[in-house]
Design a protein around this motif. Structure first.
Motif, PDB file in Angstrom:
ATOM      1  N   VAL A  99       0.961  -1.433  -0.379  1.00  0.00           N
ATOM      2  CA  VAL A  99      -0.433  -0.290  -0.137  1.00  0.00           C
ATOM      3  C   VAL A  99       0.840   1.100   0.194  1.00  0.00           C
ATOM      4  O   VAL A  99       0.863   2.479  -0.558  1.00  0.00           O
ATOM      5  CB  VAL A  99      -1.044  -0.268   1.312  1.00  0.00           C
ATOM      6  N   LEU A 100       1.827   1.281   0.388  1.00  0.00           N
ATOM      7  CA  LEU A 100       2.991   2.212   0.340  1.00  0.00           C
ATOM      8  C   LEU A 100       3.501   3.031  -1.628  1.00  0.00           C
ATOM      9  O   LEU A 100       4.936   2.826  -1.718  1.00  0.00           O
ATOM     10  CB  LEU A 100       3.937   2.622   1.299  1.00  0.00           C
ATOM     11  N   ARG A 101       2.254   2.572  -2.161  1.00  0.00           N
ATOM     12  CA  ARG A 101       2.499   2.822  -3.657  1.00  0.00           C
ATOM     13  C   ARG A 101       1.937   4.289  -3.889  1.00  0.00           C
ATOM     14  O   ARG A 101       1.229   4.746  -3.005  1.00  0.00           O
ATOM     15  CB  ARG A 101       1.990   1.557  -4.369  1.00  0.00           C
ATOM     16  N   PRO A 102       2.893   4.680  -5.334  1.00  0.00           N
ATOM     17  CA  PRO A 102       1.760   6.447  -6.012  1.00  0.00           C
ATOM     18  C   PRO A 102       0.159   6.114  -5.925  1.00  0.00           C
ATOM     19  O   PRO A 102       0.404   4.702  -5.928  1.00  0.00           O
ATOM     20  CB  PRO A 102       2.600   6.350  -7.158  1.00  0.00           C
ATOM     21  N   GLY A 103      -0.108   7.090  -6.183  1.00  0.00           N
ATOM     22  CA  GLY A 103      -1.412   6.809  -5.941  1.00  0.00           C
ATOM     23  C   GLY A 103      -2.151   6.222  -7.341  1.00  0.00           C
ATOM     24  O   GLY A 103      -3.293   5.939  -7.745  1.00  0.00           O
ATOM     25  N   ARG A 137      -4.560  13.022   4.653  1.00  0.00           N
ATOM     26  CA  ARG A 137      -4.172  12.276   4.824  1.00  0.00           C
ATOM     27  C   ARG A 137      -3.491  11.786   3.467  1.00  0.00           C
ATOM     28  O   ARG A 137      -4.220  11.577   2.517  1.00  0.00           O
ATOM     29  CB  ARG A 137      -4.030  11.237   5.531  1.00  0.00           C
ATOM     30  N   VAL A 138      -2.054  11.638   3.031  1.00  0.00           N
ATOM     31  CA  VAL A 138      -1.821  10.721   1.388  1.00  0.00           C
ATOM     32  C   VAL A 138      -2.766   9.708   1.312  1.00  0.00           C
ATOM     33  O   VAL A 138      -3.395   9.360  -0.272  1.00  0.00           O
ATOM     34  CB  VAL A 138      -0.040  10.761   1.369  1.00  0.00           C
ATOM     35  N   THR A 186       6.281   7.053   2.625  1.00  0.00           N
ATOM     36  CA  THR A 186       6.804   5.944   3.493  1.00  0.00           C
ATOM     37  C   THR A 186       6.261   5.647   4.254  1.00  0.00           C
ATOM     38  O   THR A 186       7.151   4.284   5.061  1.00  0.00           O
ATOM     39  CB  THR A 186       8.650   6.711   3.702  1.00  0.00           C
ATOM     40  N   LYS A 187       4.987   6.637   5.286  1.00  0.00           N
ATOM     41  CA  LYS A 187       4.063   5.669   6.442  1.00  0.00           C
ATOM     42  C   LYS A 187       2.837   5.970   5.834  1.00  0.00           C
ATOM     43  O   LYS A 187       2.468   6.558   5.050  1.00  0.00           O
ATOM     44  CB  LYS A 187       4.921   6.734   7.363  1.00  0.00           C
ATOM     45  N   LEU A 188       2.318   4.794   7.084  1.00  0.00           N
ATOM     46  CA  LEU A 188       0.542   5.063   6.434  1.00  0.00           C
ATOM     47  C   LEU A 188       0.060   5.978   5.798  1.00  0.00           C
ATOM     48  O   LEU A 188      -0.573   6.320   5.156  1.00  0.00           O
ATOM     49  CB  LEU A 188       0.040   3.999   7.093  1.00  0.00           C
TER      50      LEU A 188
END
Ligand code: AHG
Ligand code: MN
Ligand code: MN
Ligand code: MN
Length: 336
Positions: free
Chosen positions: A153-157, A277-278, A309-311
Motif C-alpha cells: 500500500v506504500l505505492r504512488p496514488g 493524509r496521503v 513512506t508511512k501509512l
C-alpha cells in the motif's frame, strides 16, 4: 429513450459496475463483490449518521444503551463496519484505516487480491452540527499472490485501480471512478439502492470558487499567500472568487467536482506537510479529480506521483479545475 423507459430502467451502481466489468473479460466479478461490500458499509453509515442526531437527542450517544452496551462514537462505529464489510467480502488482503495505527492484514482464509485504504468517517468535527460528512476509499490490487505487507500500500496514488467517496448530506451520494471517468450515484432509501444520477462527471476547466481554511493564513508560505491574495484581489480585472469552506474534505471536494474551482489544504510553517493524509484522503480525491479532467498538486509534484513512506503520512494538496491549479503550480515553480 422515452421518459417512461428511463423511469423503469434503473441503473443501480451494481449494474453499472457489472457493465464496466463486461469490458474486462478476464475479470471474475471480484471487484463487483468488493464494491458491493463497500456499498453495504456506506448504507449502514448513512443510516447511523441520520440517526446520530436522534440518538443524541434521546440520550443514547455517549452513554450505555438498554443492552448496557457503551454507545460508540460514529467514527469508531464506521471504522468497525467497514473493516467487517471489507474482510467479509473475501476480496481484500490488507486494509489501512485512519482509525487504526497499523495496517490490518486479512486472515489467509478470507484473502483476495485488493488492498483498500480508507477514511471511515471524514469531517468528524462536523458530526454534531449536522454538516455533511463522508467516507473516502482507495483501492490497489496485488500483482500476484503473496503474503501482504505495507509495501503493497506504500505505492504512488497513480497505481490505484479505483477510488471513491460517499457523502452523507442532504442526500447520500457515492462518487466512484474505476479509471474510466467519474460517476455519481444517489441512494434511493425506498429501494436501498444507489442509482446513477451523475453520469460522466467533468470538472469545469476554471472555477469561481476557492476553498481553504483562511484561519491558517498567518502561517502560509509565499506561493499560497500570493495565490489566495490573487483570488481576492485579481490583477487582471476579473471578479474575485467566492470563498466556500465546509471543513469536511468530502463535501468541499464534491462541490469542487460539480461546480469547479480549487480546494487547498497547504502546508505551513507549523505543519509543513499540511493536515490531509496521503493514502486515504489525498490519493483518492486526486484520482477522482484527475479522472474528471482536473488536476492535483502537492506544491512540489503531481499528487498521484507521490510515494508514501508511512501509512499516515500527510501532504499539502491543491486540487480542482485544471486552469486554477496551473496558476498555483506556476507560483510554486517561480519560488523553487
Ligand atoms: P477527518 O475528520 O477524517 O479527520 O478529516 C478531517 C479533515 C478533512 O475532512 C477537512 O478537509 C479538514 O480536516 C479540515 O481541517 P481544518 O479544520 O484544519 O480546516
Ligand atoms: Mn478525513
Ligand atoms: Mn476520518
Ligand atoms: Mn480524524
Amino acid at each position: 429513450h422515452s421518459a417512461d423507459a428511463q423511469r423503469t430502467d434503473l441503473m443501480t451502481i451494481t449494474r453499472f459496475v457489472l457493465n464496466e466489468q463486461s469490458k474486462h473479460p478476464e475479470s471474475r466479478g471480484d471487484f463487483t463483490i468488493l464494491l458491493n461490500h463497500i456499498v453495504l458499509g456506506c448504507k449502514f453509515v448513512c443510516s447511523s449518521v441520520n440517526k446520530a442526531g436522534l440518538a443524541k437527542l434521546i440520550g443514547l450517544a455517549g452513554e450505555t444503551n438498554i443492552q448496557g452496551e457503551e454507545q460508540k462514537k460514529l467514527d469508531v462505529l464506521s471504522n468497525e463496519v467497514f473493516i467487517k464489510a471489507l474482510v467479509s467480502s473475501g476480496r481484500t488482503c490488507i486494509l489501512v484505516s485512519e482509525e487504526d495505527e497499523d495496517a490490518i492484514i486479512v486472515e489467509p482464509s478470507k484473502r483476495g487480491k485488493y488492498c483498500v485504504v480508507f477514511d471511515p468517517l471524514d469531517g468528524s468535527s462536523n458530526i454534531d452540527c449536522g454538516v455533511s460528512i463522508g467516507t473516502i476509499f482507495g483501492i490497489y490490487t496485488l500483482a500476484d499472490v503473496h503474503e501482504p505487507t505495507i509495501k503493497d500500500v506504500l505505492r504512488p496514488g497513480k497505481k490505484m485501480v479505483a477510488a471513491g467517496y460517499c457523502m452523507y448530506g442532504s442526500s447520500c451520494t457515492l462518487v466512484l471512478s474505476t479509471g474510466a471517468g467519474v460517476n455519481g450515484f444517489t441512494l434511493d432509501p425506498s429501494l436501498g439502492e444507489f442509482i446513477l444520477t451523475h453520469p460522466g462527471i467533468k470538472i469545469p476547466n476554471k472555477g469561481k470558487i476557492y476553498s481553504v481554511n483562511e484561519g491558517n493564513a498567518k502561517h502560509w508560505d509565499g506561493p499560497t499567500a500570493a495565490y489566495v491574495e490573487r483570488c481576492k484581489f485579481p490583477e487582471d480585472g476579473s471578479s474575485p472568487k467566492s470563498l466556500r469552506y465546509i471543513g469536511s474534505m468530502v463535501a468541499d471536494v464534491h462541490r469542487t467536482l460539480l461546480y469547479g474551482g480549487i480546494f487547498l489544504y497547504p502546508g505551513d510553517k507549523k505543519n509543513p506537510n499540511g493536515k490531509l493524509r496521503v493514502l486515504y484522503e489525498v490519493f483518492p480525491m486526486s484520482f477522482l479529480v484527475e479522472q474528471a479532467g482536473g488536476q492535483s498538486f502537492t506544491g512540489k509534484e503531481r499528487a498521484l506521483d507521490l510515494i508514501p513512506t508511512k501509512l499516515h503520512e500527510r501532504s499539502p494538496v491543491f486540487l480542482g479545475s485544471y486552469d486554477d491549479v496551473e496558476e498555483i503550480k506556476a507560483l510554486y515553480a517561480a519560488e523553487a
